[in-house]
Design a protein around this motif. Structure first.
Motif, PDB file in Angstrom:
ATOM      1  N   MET A   1     -55.341 -32.976  -1.002  1.00 43.69           N
ATOM      2  CA  MET A   1     -55.916 -33.022  -2.327  1.00 43.69           C
ATOM      3  C   MET A   1     -56.111 -34.471  -2.742  1.00 43.69           C
ATOM      4  SD  MET A   1     -53.698 -30.014  -4.039  1.00 43.69           S
ATOM      5  CE  MET A   1     -54.547 -29.660  -5.494  1.00 43.69           C
ATOM      6  N   ILE A   2     -57.046 -34.653  -3.617  1.00 44.70           N
ATOM      7  CA  ILE A   2     -57.347 -35.992  -4.073  1.00 44.70           C
ATOM      8  C   ILE A   2     -56.343 -36.385  -5.145  1.00 44.70           C
ATOM      9  CG2 ILE A   2     -59.084 -37.420  -5.212  1.00 44.70           C
ATOM     10  CD1 ILE A   2     -61.201 -35.604  -3.969  1.00 44.70           C
ATOM     11  N   GLY A   3     -55.811 -37.603  -5.007  1.00 41.40           N
ATOM     12  CA  GLY A   3     -54.879 -38.123  -5.993  1.00 41.40           C
ATOM     13  C   GLY A   3     -53.430 -37.783  -5.709  1.00 41.40           C
ATOM     14  N   VAL A   4     -53.157 -36.920  -4.738  1.00 38.67           N
ATOM     15  CA  VAL A   4     -51.783 -36.562  -4.384  1.00 38.67           C
ATOM     16  C   VAL A   4     -51.408 -37.362  -3.145  1.00 38.67           C
ATOM     17  CG1 VAL A   4     -50.255 -34.698  -3.684  1.00 38.67           C
ATOM     18  CG2 VAL A   4     -52.107 -34.252  -5.289  1.00 38.67           C
ATOM     19  N   PRO A   5     -50.272 -38.083  -3.183  1.00 42.52           N
ATOM     20  CA  PRO A   5     -49.901 -38.881  -2.014  1.00 42.52           C
ATOM     21  C   PRO A   5     -49.559 -37.976  -0.819  1.00 42.52           C
ATOM     22  CG  PRO A   5     -48.173 -38.969  -3.667  1.00 42.52           C
ATOM     23  CD  PRO A   5     -49.332 -38.212  -4.270  1.00 42.52           C
ATOM     24  N   MET A   6     -49.958 -38.443   0.347  1.00 41.10           N
ATOM     25  CA  MET A   6     -49.678 -37.686   1.564  1.00 41.10           C
ATOM     26  C   MET A   6     -48.215 -37.900   1.956  1.00 41.10           C
ATOM     27  SD  MET A   6     -53.039 -37.201   3.633  1.00 41.10           S
ATOM     28  CE  MET A   6     -52.082 -36.793   4.984  1.00 41.10           C
ATOM     29  N   PRO A   7     -47.560 -36.841   2.455  1.00 43.01           N
ATOM     30  CA  PRO A   7     -46.177 -37.014   2.899  1.00 43.01           C
ATOM     31  C   PRO A   7     -46.126 -37.902   4.151  1.00 43.01           C
ATOM     32  CG  PRO A   7     -46.950 -34.825   3.458  1.00 43.01           C
ATOM     33  CD  PRO A   7     -48.019 -35.479   2.640  1.00 43.01           C
ATOM     34  N   ASN A   8     -45.032 -38.608   4.277  1.00 46.34           N
ATOM     35  CA  ASN A   8     -44.837 -39.478   5.423  1.00 46.34           C
ATOM     36  C   ASN A   8     -44.674 -38.601   6.673  1.00 46.34           C
ATOM     37  OD1 ASN A   8     -44.129 -41.391   7.285  1.00 46.34           O
ATOM     38  ND2 ASN A   8     -42.492 -42.294   6.073  1.00 46.34           N
ATOM     39  N   PRO A   9     -45.483 -38.778   7.701  1.00 49.87           N
ATOM     40  CA  PRO A   9     -45.378 -37.929   8.889  1.00 49.87           C
ATOM     41  C   PRO A   9     -44.019 -38.047   9.572  1.00 49.87           C
ATOM     42  CG  PRO A   9     -47.226 -39.470   9.113  1.00 49.87           C
ATOM     43  CD  PRO A   9     -46.570 -39.726   7.804  1.00 49.87           C
ATOM     44  N   ARG A  10     -43.419 -39.202   9.501  1.00 45.30           N
ATOM     45  CA  ARG A  10     -42.103 -39.391  10.120  1.00 45.30           C
ATOM     46  C   ARG A  10     -41.054 -38.525   9.428  1.00 45.30           C
ATOM     47  NH1 ARG A  10     -37.945 -44.145  10.041  1.00 45.30           N
ATOM     48  NH2 ARG A  10     -36.925 -43.770  12.033  1.00 45.30           N
ATOM     49  N   ASP A  11     -41.115 -38.457   8.110  1.00 46.56           N
ATOM     50  CA  ASP A  11     -40.155 -37.640   7.365  1.00 46.56           C
ATOM     51  C   ASP A  11     -40.309 -36.160   7.706  1.00 46.56           C
ATOM     52  OD1 ASP A  11     -39.131 -39.899   6.159  1.00 46.56           O
ATOM     53  OD2 ASP A  11     -40.369 -39.694   4.348  1.00 46.56           O
ATOM     54  N   SER A  12     -41.548 -35.704   7.866  1.00 47.32           N
ATOM     55  CA  SER A  12     -41.747 -34.290   8.195  1.00 47.32           C
ATOM     56  C   SER A  12     -41.256 -33.981   9.610  1.00 47.32           C
ATOM     57  CB  SER A  12     -43.216 -33.906   8.033  1.00 47.32           C
ATOM     58  OG  SER A  12     -44.019 -34.607   8.954  1.00 47.32           O
ATOM     59  N   ILE A  13     -41.421 -34.913  10.546  1.00 47.27           N
ATOM     60  CA  ILE A  13     -40.922 -34.710  11.912  1.00 47.27           C
ATOM     61  C   ILE A  13     -39.399 -34.666  11.926  1.00 47.27           C
ATOM     62  CG2 ILE A  13     -40.743 -35.781  14.201  1.00 47.27           C
ATOM     63  CD1 ILE A  13     -43.603 -36.822  13.759  1.00 47.27           C
ATOM     64  N   ILE A  14     -38.759 -35.561  11.191  1.00 46.12           N
ATOM     65  CA  ILE A  14     -37.293 -35.584  11.121  1.00 46.12           C
ATOM     66  C   ILE A  14     -36.776 -34.311  10.467  1.00 46.12           C
ATOM     67  CG2 ILE A  14     -35.326 -36.762  10.050  1.00 46.12           C
ATOM     68  CD1 ILE A  14     -36.825 -39.401  10.544  1.00 46.12           C
ATOM     69  N   ALA A  15     -37.429 -33.869   9.397  1.00 47.47           N
ATOM     70  CA  ALA A  15     -37.009 -32.635   8.726  1.00 47.47           C
ATOM     71  C   ALA A  15     -37.145 -31.440   9.666  1.00 47.47           C
ATOM     72  CB  ALA A  15     -37.831 -32.420   7.464  1.00 47.47           C
ATOM     73  N   ASN A  16     -38.222 -31.382  10.435  1.00 50.00           N
ATOM     74  CA  ASN A  16     -38.433 -30.305  11.389  1.00 50.00           C
ATOM     75  C   ASN A  16     -37.373 -30.336  12.491  1.00 50.00           C
ATOM     76  OD1 ASN A  16     -39.534 -28.203  12.855  1.00 50.00           O
ATOM     77  ND2 ASN A  16     -41.158 -29.436  13.741  1.00 50.00           N
TER      78      ASN A  16
END
Length: 104
Positions: free
Chosen positions: A1-16
């Motif tokens: 979405m426009i205006g919403v910051p993208m999540p850090n890919p590293r954080d999502s990999i660590i969470a997974n």
């Protein structure tokens, strides 16, 4: 979405990864230590057709090199007699457990 910051890919990999670890240990499983050499993976140096072909050629020279070692020749003398570099003779000796008298 426009205006919403993208999540850090590293954080999502660590969470997974943490979620998978929790699932693994939550199922009652334990960590296993695999002994070296049991994995079945080949080292890059000794797993190719070309290197296997070269080794077959060196193995053909091993009996003569062993005869010279048993006769008391040093690795340098044996290499000169066979018409090869001493580095190659040392490699053949190492691969075939040939012991030479004197300095290596």
């Amino acid at each position: 979405m426009i205006g919403v910051p993208m999540p850090n890919p590293r954080d999502s990999i660590i969470a997974n990864l943490n979620q998978q670890l929790d699932h693994f240990f939550g199922a009652g499983r334990e960590v296993q230590e695999v002994a070296a050499g049991v994995t079945g993976e080949n080292d890059a140096m000794f797993g190719t057709y070309h290197s296997n072909k070269l080794r077959v050629g060196r193995n053909k020279q091993a009996p003569r090199l062993k005869e010279l070692a048993d006769a008391g020749k040093t690795v340098i003398q044996a290499a000169k007699e066979m018409g090869m570099e001493s580095k190659r003779a040392r490699l053949i000796a190492r691969e075939n457990n040939i012991k030479f008298p004197g300095p290596p």
